[in-house]
Design a protein around this motif. Structure first.
Motif, mmCIF file in Angstrom:
data_model
loop_
_atom_site.group_PDB
_atom_site.id
_atom_site.type_symbol
_atom_site.label_atom_id
_atom_site.label_comp_id
_atom_site.label_asym_id
_atom_site.label_seq_id
_atom_site.Cartn_x
_atom_site.Cartn_y
_atom_site.Cartn_z
ATOM 1 N N THR A 160 0.851 -1.150 0.142
ATOM 2 C CA THR A 160 0.261 0.269 0.130
ATOM 3 C C THR A 160 0.614 1.345 0.222
ATOM 4 O OG1 THR A 160 0.208 -0.121 2.885
ATOM 5 C CG2 THR A 160 -2.132 -1.045 0.962
ATOM 6 N N GLY A 161 0.290 1.757 0.747
ATOM 7 C CA GLY A 161 1.703 3.503 1.051
ATOM 8 C C GLY A 161 1.172 4.409 -0.244
ATOM 9 N N HIS A 162 2.464 4.926 -0.651
ATOM 10 C CA HIS A 162 2.100 6.174 -1.483
ATOM 11 C C HIS A 162 3.136 6.644 -1.971
ATOM 12 C CE1 HIS A 162 4.081 9.142 1.346
ATOM 13 N NE2 HIS A 162 3.296 8.941 1.806
ATOM 14 N N GLY A 163 3.202 7.388 -3.426
ATOM 15 C CA GLY A 163 4.615 7.080 -4.293
ATOM 16 C C GLY A 163 5.530 7.223 -4.185
ATOM 17 N N GLY A 164 6.471 5.748 -4.173
ATOM 18 C CA GLY A 164 7.883 5.787 -3.479
ATOM 19 C C GLY A 164 7.843 4.698 -2.779
ATOM 20 N N LYS A 165 6.293 3.875 -2.595
ATOM 21 C CA LYS A 165 5.632 3.246 -1.457
ATOM 22 C C LYS A 165 5.985 3.361 0.040
ATOM 23 C CE LYS A 165 6.429 -1.018 -4.800
ATOM 24 N NZ LYS A 165 6.967 -2.356 -4.828
ATOM 25 N N TYR A 166 6.305 4.739 0.000
ATOM 26 C CA TYR A 166 6.109 5.095 1.503
ATOM 27 C C TYR A 166 5.185 4.781 2.418
ATOM 28 C CZ TYR A 166 9.970 8.084 0.200
ATOM 29 O OH TYR A 166 11.182 8.849 -0.468
ATOM 30 N N ASP A 167 5.736 4.158 3.889
ATOM 31 C CA ASP A 167 4.937 3.639 4.400
ATOM 32 C C ASP A 167 4.157 2.417 4.294
ATOM 33 O OD1 ASP A 167 4.389 5.889 6.250
ATOM 34 O OD2 ASP A 167 3.439 7.046 5.415
ATOM 35 N N THR A 168 4.409 1.680 3.452
ATOM 36 C CA THR A 168 4.108 0.136 3.095
ATOM 37 C C THR A 168 5.103 -0.711 4.235
ATOM 38 O OG1 THR A 168 3.314 -1.181 1.281
ATOM 39 C CG2 THR A 168 5.510 0.063 1.105
ATOM 40 N N SER A 169 4.137 -2.406 3.819
ATOM 41 C CA SER A 169 5.414 -3.004 4.327
ATOM 42 C C SER A 169 6.185 -4.375 3.406
ATOM 43 C CB SER A 169 4.303 -4.098 5.068
ATOM 44 O OG SER A 169 3.524 -4.780 4.329
ATOM 45 N N ASP A 170 4.458 -4.781 2.269
ATOM 46 C CA ASP A 170 5.123 -4.832 1.176
ATOM 47 C C ASP A 170 5.503 -6.314 1.190
ATOM 48 O OD1 ASP A 170 6.430 -5.298 -1.379
ATOM 49 O OD2 ASP A 170 7.616 -3.760 -2.162
ATOM 50 N N ALA A 171 4.724 -7.064 0.944
ATOM 51 C CA ALA A 171 4.726 -8.452 1.162
ATOM 52 C C ALA A 171 5.758 -9.306 0.024
ATOM 53 C CB ALA A 171 3.295 -9.311 0.789
ATOM 54 N N SER A 172 6.378 -10.299 0.754
ATOM 55 C CA SER A 172 7.201 -10.640 0.102
ATOM 56 C C SER A 172 6.781 -11.944 -1.221
ATOM 57 C CB SER A 172 8.275 -11.956 0.974
ATOM 58 O OG SER A 172 7.581 -12.892 1.666
ATOM 59 N N ALA A 173 7.826 -12.706 -2.469
ATOM 60 C CA ALA A 173 7.615 -12.745 -2.798
ATOM 61 C C ALA A 173 6.634 -14.320 -2.652
ATOM 62 C CB ALA A 173 9.107 -13.028 -4.079
ATOM 63 N N GLU A 174 8.030 -14.954 -1.454
ATOM 64 C CA GLU A 174 7.747 -16.063 -1.012
ATOM 65 C C GLU A 174 6.127 -15.770 -0.775
ATOM 66 O OE1 GLU A 174 11.870 -15.537 -1.162
ATOM 67 O OE2 GLU A 174 10.564 -14.418 -0.845
ATOM 68 N N TYR A 175 5.904 -15.155 0.037
ATOM 69 C CA TYR A 175 4.481 -14.956 1.065
ATOM 70 C C TYR A 175 3.299 -14.962 0.341
ATOM 71 C CZ TYR A 175 0.588 -15.411 4.274
ATOM 72 O OH TYR A 175 -0.284 -14.963 5.329
ATOM 73 N N MET A 176 2.986 -14.203 -1.131
ATOM 74 C CA MET A 176 2.799 -14.088 -2.228
ATOM 75 C C MET A 176 2.797 -15.403 -3.175
ATOM 76 S SD MET A 176 1.095 -11.054 -2.699
ATOM 77 C CE MET A 176 0.922 -10.737 -4.395
ATOM 78 N N GLY A 177 3.159 -15.859 -3.179
ATOM 79 C CA GLY A 177 3.634 -17.308 -3.970
ATOM 80 C C GLY A 177 2.360 -18.382 -3.298
ATOM 81 N N LYS A 178 2.392 -18.178 -1.271
ATOM 82 C CA LYS A 178 2.051 -18.923 -0.735
ATOM 83 C C LYS A 178 0.390 -18.662 -0.740
ATOM 84 C CE LYS A 178 3.775 -19.999 2.448
ATOM 85 N NZ LYS A 178 4.340 -20.400 4.518
ATOM 86 N N ILE A 179 0.159 -17.695 -0.639
ATOM 87 C CA ILE A 179 -1.936 -17.185 -0.845
ATOM 88 C C ILE A 179 -2.069 -17.074 -2.019
ATOM 89 C CG2 ILE A 179 -2.691 -15.218 -0.235
ATOM 90 C CD1 ILE A 179 -1.505 -16.750 2.507
ATOM 91 N N ARG A 180 -1.372 -17.114 -3.221
ATOM 92 C CA ARG A 180 -1.805 -17.231 -4.639
ATOM 93 C C ARG A 180 -2.065 -18.593 -4.945
ATOM 94 N NH1 ARG A 180 2.030 -17.300 -9.914
ATOM 95 N NH2 ARG A 180 0.758 -17.903 -11.296
ATOM 96 N N ALA A 181 -1.426 -19.788 -4.264
ATOM 97 C CA ALA A 181 -0.950 -20.774 -4.168
ATOM 98 C C ALA A 181 -2.795 -21.129 -4.090
ATOM 99 C CB ALA A 181 -0.466 -21.530 -3.601
ATOM 100 N N MET A 182 -2.670 -20.775 -3.027
ATOM 101 C CA MET A 182 -3.969 -21.919 -1.296
ATOM 102 C C MET A 182 -5.438 -21.064 -2.783
ATOM 103 S SD MET A 182 -5.135 -20.070 2.011
ATOM 104 C CE MET A 182 -5.586 -18.413 1.230
ATOM 105 N N LEU A 183 -5.387 -19.730 -3.095
ATOM 106 C CA LEU A 183 -6.252 -19.203 -3.963
ATOM 107 C C LEU A 183 -6.572 -20.161 -5.330
ATOM 108 C CD1 LEU A 183 -5.579 -15.445 -3.473
ATOM 109 C CD2 LEU A 183 -7.607 -16.818 -1.946
ATOM 110 N N GLU A 184 -5.096 -20.061 -5.616
ATOM 111 C CA GLU A 184 -5.742 -20.480 -7.326
ATOM 112 C C GLU A 184 -6.251 -22.493 -6.448
ATOM 113 O OE1 GLU A 184 -5.428 -20.695 -10.179
ATOM 114 O OE2 GLU A 184 -5.286 -18.414 -10.363
ATOM 115 N N ASN A 185 -5.873 -23.403 -5.665
ATOM 116 C CA ASN A 185 -6.211 -24.717 -5.263
ATOM 117 C C ASN A 185 -7.407 -24.489 -4.936
ATOM 118 O OD1 ASN A 185 -3.638 -24.943 -6.153
ATOM 119 N ND2 ASN A 185 -2.706 -25.101 -4.490
#
Length: 470
Positions: A376-401
Motif C-alpha cells: 500500500t503506501g503512496h508514491g515511492g512505496k512510503y508507509d508500506t510493508s510490501d509482502a515478499s514474493a514467497e508469501y505472495m506465492g503461498k497465498i496465490r496458491a491457496m486461492l488458486e487451489n
C-alpha cells in the motif's frame, strides 16, 4: 473432428495470464450462497456502525458459536474457542489449534472504525435561536459529502459518578435525526469557486439539534440549548459537563440496502472495513479443529493511524499471543516470527466514471473476487510493508487451489493514489503479512458499495487460510 490448436494458442495457454472470468466463473449455487451469506453481513453492518457496537455484536455471535471469555491463567487445549475484549473497542477471537502456537499462529486482522464526525469535548452551543453540536471529523473523508444527509448520534457518556451511558439516537425512521446544513446554490458562488477540500471547512461541520426554547416566556439566554440539554437529561440522565468524558459521533442514519435491479451489490455506511471484518469473524466461528491456532482480531483507530491502546500499534495482540506461547512452552517472539497474517482490508474498485484515477492493469474490479494488495503506501512505496514474493506465492496458491476468485491491485495511480492499512504494523512484529480484502466503490463516503460475491469470496479466503495446513 475437433480443430487442432495452433502452436501459438498452446503456448499462450501455457505461459500467459487469461482475462479473469469473475462472477461468470461461479455457478448459480455459489451465487446463492453469496447472497445468503450477505444477509448476515447486512445485519452485522447495521448493528455495528461504531467500534463499541461492533465489538458487542461480535461477542454475541461468538458466544452463540461456543466461544468463552479468555482467562489468562487457564490452560487451553486444541479446539477451545475464546474471545478477548480490549476496552470494549477491540476484540480477538481465537480457536486453539492441534499444535497450539508452536509453529506460529494464523492471523486475520481487520479494523472496525470508519470515517465519521466526532463531537468536540465542549460541543453544545446556540446561535440565532438554533442549537448545534461542534464537531471534529474523524479519518479521511470528503467533508461536503456529510452535509444535508440524515445523521444519527452514537456513542457513550461517562458521568461524574463513573457510570457509563450508551447513546443511540436517530436510527429508527420514526425517531428524529440530525443534519449538517449547506449553503443554497443561489448564494454559493464564492463557495463554488473554492477547491473541493475548502468548500466546506472543518469548523463549519456544525450539527443542527433543535430550534425551540425551553421556556418561551423567559428572558434567559440560550433557551434552545437549554431545551436540548433538558431532553438529553430526561432521557439519559446526563448534564452538559458530561460531554467532557464522552465518546460521541454522528454517522449516517440510513441502513444498508441492496443495489441494482439484480440486487448484486450492497450499499451502506462502514464497508471499510466491516466488509472484511465480518468474513474474518465468520471464518473464526466456522473453523473447527485447525492445525495452528487461528486468531481473528478486530482493531480500532486504523483510520487515524492505528495509534492508541485499542489501535494496531498497541501491544494488546502481541501480549495475547505471548500468553498463548507461554502455555505451549515456547518463546513469544519465535511464535510471531513463524506466524502468518491476512491483513483484512479493502481497496478501491475501478470506477469507469473516474477512470483516469486508476491504472487499469493494476487495480481491482467489482465481481472479480478478493483483492490482494502486495503493498500500500503512496508514491515511492512510503508507509508500506510490501509482502515478499514467497508469501505472495503461498497465498496465490491457496486461492488458486481452492477456486477462490481473486485479483491483484493498487490504490490508484503511483503519484495520484496511496493509502495505509494495518499490514505494516503486523509486519513490524516480524510476521509474514499481505492485504486481502474486498473492492469498494465510493470508499470513505457515507454510502459505499460492494459486490455480494466479492464479500463471499473474502469469507472463503479467510476460512481456507485458517483451515489449511501450511
Amino acid at each position: 473432428m475437433a480443430e487442432e490448436k495452433s502452436k501459438t494458442t498452446l503456448l499462450k495457454e501455457k505461459i500467459m495470464m487469461t482475462e479473469p472470468k469473475g462472477v461468470k466463473a461461479l455457478s448459480e449455487e455459489e451465487i446463492k450462497k453469496a447472497d445468503s451469506f450477505c444477509d448476515g453481513y447486512k445485519k452485522f453492518l447495521d448493528n455495528s456502525p461504531v467500534e463499541r457496537e461492533a465489538v458487542r455484536y461480535t461477542v454475541e455471535l461468538a458466544k452463540k458459536a461456543g466461544f468463552a471469555e479468555y482467562e489468562q491463567d487457564k490452560e487451553y487445549k486444541a479446539g477451545d474457542r475464546l474471545y478477548y475484549v480490549n476496552r470494549d473497542k477491540a476484540v480477538a477471537l481465537a480457536v486453539i489449534g492441534k499444535n497450539g502456537v508452536k509453529n506460529g499462529a494464523k492471523l486475520a486482522i481487520a479494523h472496525i472504525d470508519s470515517p465519521r464526525v466526532d463531537l468536540k469535548p465542549n460541543p453544545l452551543f446556540e446561535a440565532n435561536n438554533l442549537a448545534f453540536f461542534k464537531t471534529h471529523y474523524y479519518g479521511g473523508l470528503k467533508k461536503y459529502q456529510w452535509t444535508t444527509i440524515p445523521l444519527s448520534l452514537h456513542g457513550s457518556v461517562v458521568k461524574l459518578d463513573g457510570t457509563r451511558v450508551d447513546i443511540c439516537w436517530g436510527d429508527d425512521e420514526n425517531e428524529s435525526c440530525f443534519c449538517i446544513t449547506d449553503l443554497l446554490p443561489h448564494l454559493a458562488r464564492e463557495q463554488a469557486s473554492k477547491p473541493m477540500a475548502k468548500a466546506i471547512e472543518g469548523e463549519n461541520l456544525n450539527v443542527i439539534l433543535g430550534s425551540r426554547p425551553y421556556d418561551a416566556d423567559s428572558d434567559e439566554k440560550d433557551l434552545v440549548k437549554l431545551n436540548v440539554m433538558a431532553i438529553l437529561n430526561e432521557k439519559y440522565g446526563i448534564c452538559e459537563g458530561d460531554f467532557l468524558s464522552a465518546e460521541l459521533c454522528l454517522i449516517p442514519s440510513f441502513k444498508s440496502r441492496d443495489i441494482g435491479f439484480d440486487r448484486s451489490m450492497i450499499g451502506g455506511y462502514g464497508h471499510d472495513d466491516k466488509v472484511c471484518a465480518y468474513p474474518a469473524v465468520m471464518a473464526a466461528l466456522d473453523v473447527e479443529m485447525p492445525e495452528q491456532t487461528c486468531i481473528t482480531y478486530l482493531t480500532d483507530k486504523e483510520e487515524t493511524g492505528s495509534d492508541g491502546n485499542t489501535g494496531m500499534q498497541s501491544d494488546f495482540l502481541r501480549f495475547f499471543i505471548y500468553d498463548l506461547a507461554k502455555q505451549d512452552g515456547v518463546d513469544g517472539y519465535r511464535v510471531l516470527s513463524k506466524s502468518t497474517c491476512l491483513s483484512a482490508d479493502v481497496n478501491a474498485a475501478f470506477d469507469p466514471t473516474f477512470a483516469s484515477a486508476y491504472e487499469a492493469n493494476n487495480c481491482s474490479y467489482i465481481n472479480n473476487g478478493v483483492i490482494i494488495s502486495k503493498y500500500t503506501g503512496h508514491g515511492g512505496k512510503y508507509d508500506t510493508s510490501d509482502a515478499s514474493a514467497e508469501y505472495m506465492g503461498k497465498i496465490r496458491a491457496m486461492l488458486e487451489n481452492n477456486d477462490i476468485l481473486w485479483q491483484v491491485g493498487e490504490l490508484g495511480k503511483v503519484d495520484g493514489g496511496g493509502g495505509g492499512t494495518i499490514a505494516k504494523y503486523v509486519a513490524n512484529m516480524n510476521v509474514d503479512v499481505v492485504d486481502l480484502g474486498v473492492p469498494v466503490l465510493s470508499m470513505h463516503a457515507p454510502f459505499e458499495i460492494v459486490s455480494k460475491t466479492d464479500v463471499y469470496m473474502a469469507y472463503r479466503a479467510f476460512f481456507t487460510f485458517f483451515d489449511t495446513k501450511d
